[in-house]
Enzyme design. Structure first.
Site, mmCIF file in Angstrom:
data_model
loop_
_atom_site.group_PDB
_atom_site.id
_atom_site.type_symbol
_atom_site.label_atom_id
_atom_site.label_comp_id
_atom_site.label_asym_id
_atom_site.label_seq_id
_atom_site.Cartn_x
_atom_site.Cartn_y
_atom_site.Cartn_z
ATOM 1 N N CYS A 279 0.801 -1.234 0.000
ATOM 2 C CA CYS A 279 0.000 0.000 0.000
ATOM 3 C C CYS A 279 0.829 1.277 0.000
ATOM 4 O O CYS A 279 0.752 2.059 -0.949
ATOM 5 C CB CYS A 279 -0.942 -0.011 1.192
ATOM 6 S SG CYS A 279 -1.981 -1.471 1.240
HETATM 7 C C1 UGA Z 1 -1.633 0.462 5.408
HETATM 8 C C2 UGA Z 1 -2.451 1.405 6.324
HETATM 9 O O1 UGA Z 1 -1.950 1.346 7.663
HETATM 10 C C3 UGA Z 1 -3.928 1.036 6.305
HETATM 11 O O2 UGA Z 1 -4.668 1.987 7.057
HETATM 12 C C4 UGA Z 1 -4.418 1.049 4.861
HETATM 13 O O3 UGA Z 1 -5.766 0.735 4.742
HETATM 14 C C5 UGA Z 1 -3.603 0.045 4.074
HETATM 15 O O4 UGA Z 1 -2.217 0.447 4.109
HETATM 16 C C6 UGA Z 1 -4.099 0.038 2.644
HETATM 17 O O5 UGA Z 1 -3.897 1.004 1.934
HETATM 18 O O6 UGA Z 1 -4.785 -0.903 2.276
HETATM 19 P P1 UGA Z 1 -0.438 -1.897 5.747
HETATM 20 O O7 UGA Z 1 0.302 -1.588 4.493
HETATM 21 O O8 UGA Z 1 -1.067 -3.222 5.888
HETATM 22 O O9 UGA Z 1 -1.644 -0.832 5.966
HETATM 23 O O10 UGA Z 1 0.562 -1.769 6.969
HETATM 24 P P2 UGA Z 1 1.058 -0.731 8.068
HETATM 25 O O11 UGA Z 1 0.950 -1.392 9.355
HETATM 26 O O12 UGA Z 1 0.462 0.593 7.921
HETATM 27 O O13 UGA Z 1 2.611 -0.665 7.711
HETATM 28 C C7 UGA Z 1 3.071 -0.159 6.459
HETATM 29 C C8 UGA Z 1 4.583 -0.066 6.456
HETATM 30 O O14 UGA Z 1 5.022 0.909 7.363
HETATM 31 C C9 UGA Z 1 5.290 -1.352 6.876
HETATM 32 O O15 UGA Z 1 6.417 -1.579 6.063
HETATM 33 C C10 UGA Z 1 5.701 -1.104 8.286
HETATM 34 O O16 UGA Z 1 6.839 -1.830 8.675
HETATM 35 C C11 UGA Z 1 6.012 0.365 8.207
HETATM 36 N N1 UGA Z 1 5.926 0.957 9.514
HETATM 37 C C12 UGA Z 1 4.748 0.907 10.172
HETATM 38 C C13 UGA Z 1 7.042 1.537 10.047
HETATM 39 O O17 UGA Z 1 8.118 1.590 9.421
HETATM 40 N N2 UGA Z 1 6.953 2.066 11.276
HETATM 41 C C14 UGA Z 1 5.805 2.044 11.960
HETATM 42 O O18 UGA Z 1 5.801 2.545 13.080
HETATM 43 C C15 UGA Z 1 4.684 1.452 11.419
#
Ligand code: UGA
Length: 457
Positions: A279
């Protein structure tokens, strides 16, 4: 209500199961007959916490079924949702699956209810719902918008690992409709979530909401990483402490009589190896490309992507500072999934990191609790030693690099042969006091060890 969902991927299936659970009759339509058969047998084709049980329950209760035959599925349907993929082709998002879905739905609209709403669930750039999907539907069906046909955009906010919970306990429901009748039918569909905040708006606003939400979160991560990268060069400073002080602004974490509110956003302010997944990278690129196309360059988001692209090299830099030349050295990489709780390796920072280590001549041993098969399939040409056993993976290595913050890595200090092995924490997940040679993103060189309180707090 009878609802047809086109596309039984991640978004389509979770939404379908959720809508069945709140009392609707749902038919999932997919071109892959193996997927259809699997759904009908009560087994989820994808892994997602809680999905299998809910799917089984609703298939058994005959509230949910799947088919490859759209015309048959459309009989009497009041709403159809487009939940097909919108891959990024390097320049912009590829709308061919969306276009085809609109034509297919239009062609079978004769079987649907007299008034039928088409809802775009896939993430699409502003304008797509009204300028692309609408005209295709009208042309294929012969129905006119507002006369037997409604159209809306209803973005999904489902994060991998918590998607079922995100659906069943939504933060907000955004519905961008072409008219009031469409909006009313969509609100009726979501009436089980009446206490949730609804944003009832135009299709373009809804499309923009989704991109803005993901871009904001991605920007937060790159912001934290940029500050952290500066901290690591600035001497006796730990970015964790700096960002903690940022968190403690009451506008970010309100101070209530019962204590401090700790918003989930705070985890996005922990520095790391960068964001990945299906995403954030795709959506931010799509918005940047859309901005460029309409003459409004998105400079901040361009920088967000650039910081993220370079972020794995910050981890490599720390490895090199500890080991010098990497040639011939055995290095353990812990974590391949783009985040914990999933086997998804799409755009995982582990990929560029592993490639960079190999380029330097290192021998890579990679561990992940569940994502080894996905990584093997994603980069079959890359020469990595995959190791399913964590203690074997870190035996006889010159350094350990943590890329994904799986909970099972938290006590890694107990498994190490020797405290002299450098640990490179690419997620600031470990307690640095437990290691003799700890290096983390955003942790500058301390003159006196143990002065700063580190680790995750
Ligand atoms: C993300 C959004 O959080 C959702 O709200 C959205 O609906 C979704 O995309 C989408 O567009 O369908 P997702 O990609 O599953 O969800 O995962 P996240 O938990 O948001 O993490 C995304 C990335 O950010 C990961 O690589 C994670 O490791 C990174 N991240 C997350 C960080 O580097 N630091 C953090 O504190 C949190």
């Amino acid at each position: 209500m009878k609802i047809v969902i086109m596309g039984s991927g991640y978004v389509g299936l979770v939404s379908g199961v959720g809508l069945a659970e709140i009392g609707h009759e749902v038919v999932c339509v997919d071109v892959a007959s193996s997927k259809v058969a699997q759904i009908n047998s009560g087994t989820s084709p994808i892994y997602e916490e809680g999905l299998d049980a809910l799917l089984k329950k609703n298939v058994a209760a005959r509230c949910l079924r799947a088919t490859t035959n759209l015309a048959e599925a459309m009989v009497g349907a009041e709403i159809s949702m487009i939940a097909v993929g919108t891959p990024f082709d390097g320049k912009e998002i590829d709308l061919s699956f969306i276009r085809q879905a609109a034509i297919d739905i239009g062609n079978t609209l004769q079987y649907a209810a007299d008034y039928h709403v088409v809802c775009v669930k896939s993430t699409v750039v502003p304008g797509t719902t009204q300028d692309v999907v609408g005209p295709l539907l009208e042309r294929a069906s012969g129905r006119r918008m507002g006369e037997g046909l409604g159209l809306c955009m209803n973005p999904e906010f489902l994060a991998e690992g918590t998607a079922v919970k995100d659906f069943m306990e939504p933060d907000r429901i955004v519905i961008g409709s072409v008219d009031a009748r469409t909006s009313a039918l969509m609100q009726e569909m979501y009436s089980a979530f009446a206490s949730t905040d609804f944003v009832l708006t135009t299709p373009v606003t809804a499309e923009m909401c989704k991109y803005a939400a993901n871009s904001f979160l991605a920007a937060t991560i790159s912001f934290a990483n940029e500050i952290a990268n500066l901290c690591s060069e600035a001497g006796e400073v730990d970015a964790i402490e700096v960002l903690k002080a940022v968190h403690l602004d009451r506008r970010l974490s309100p101070l209530l009589p019962q204590g401090r509110v700790k918003p989930g956003l705070m985890s996005f302010l922990i520095p790391g190896t960068g964001f990945g997944g299906s995403c954030f990278p795709k959506d931010v690129k799509a918005l940047v490309s859309y901005g460029a196309k309409i003459g409004r360059p998105m400079r901040i988001l361009e920088a967000v992507l650039e910081t993220n692209r370079k972020q794995p090299s910050e981890t490599i830099k720390l490895v090199k500072e500890e080991l010098g030349l990497l040639s011939g050295k055995r290095i353990a990489v812990l974590g391949l999934a783009f985040k914990p709780g999933t086997d998804d390796v799409r755009e995982s920072p582990a990929m560029p990191l592993i490639r960079a280590l190999l380029k330097e001549g290192a021998h890579v041993v990679a561990h992940d609790p569940i994502a080894i098969p996905s990584m093997k399939a994603a980069i079959p040409e890359v020469d990595v030693d995959y190791c399913a056993c964590l203690s074997d993976a870190i035996r006889d290595v010159a350094a350990v690099v943590l890329v994904t913050s799986w909970p099972q890595y938290a006590a890694i200090h107990n498994l190490l042969d020797s405290q002299a092995i450098p640990i490179i924490d690419g997620r600031r997940f470990l307690d640095k006091r437990k290691f003799a040679r700890y290096r983390g993103i955003g942790l500058g060189r301390m003159r006196s060890e143990g002065r700063a309180e580190g680790g995750r707090s």
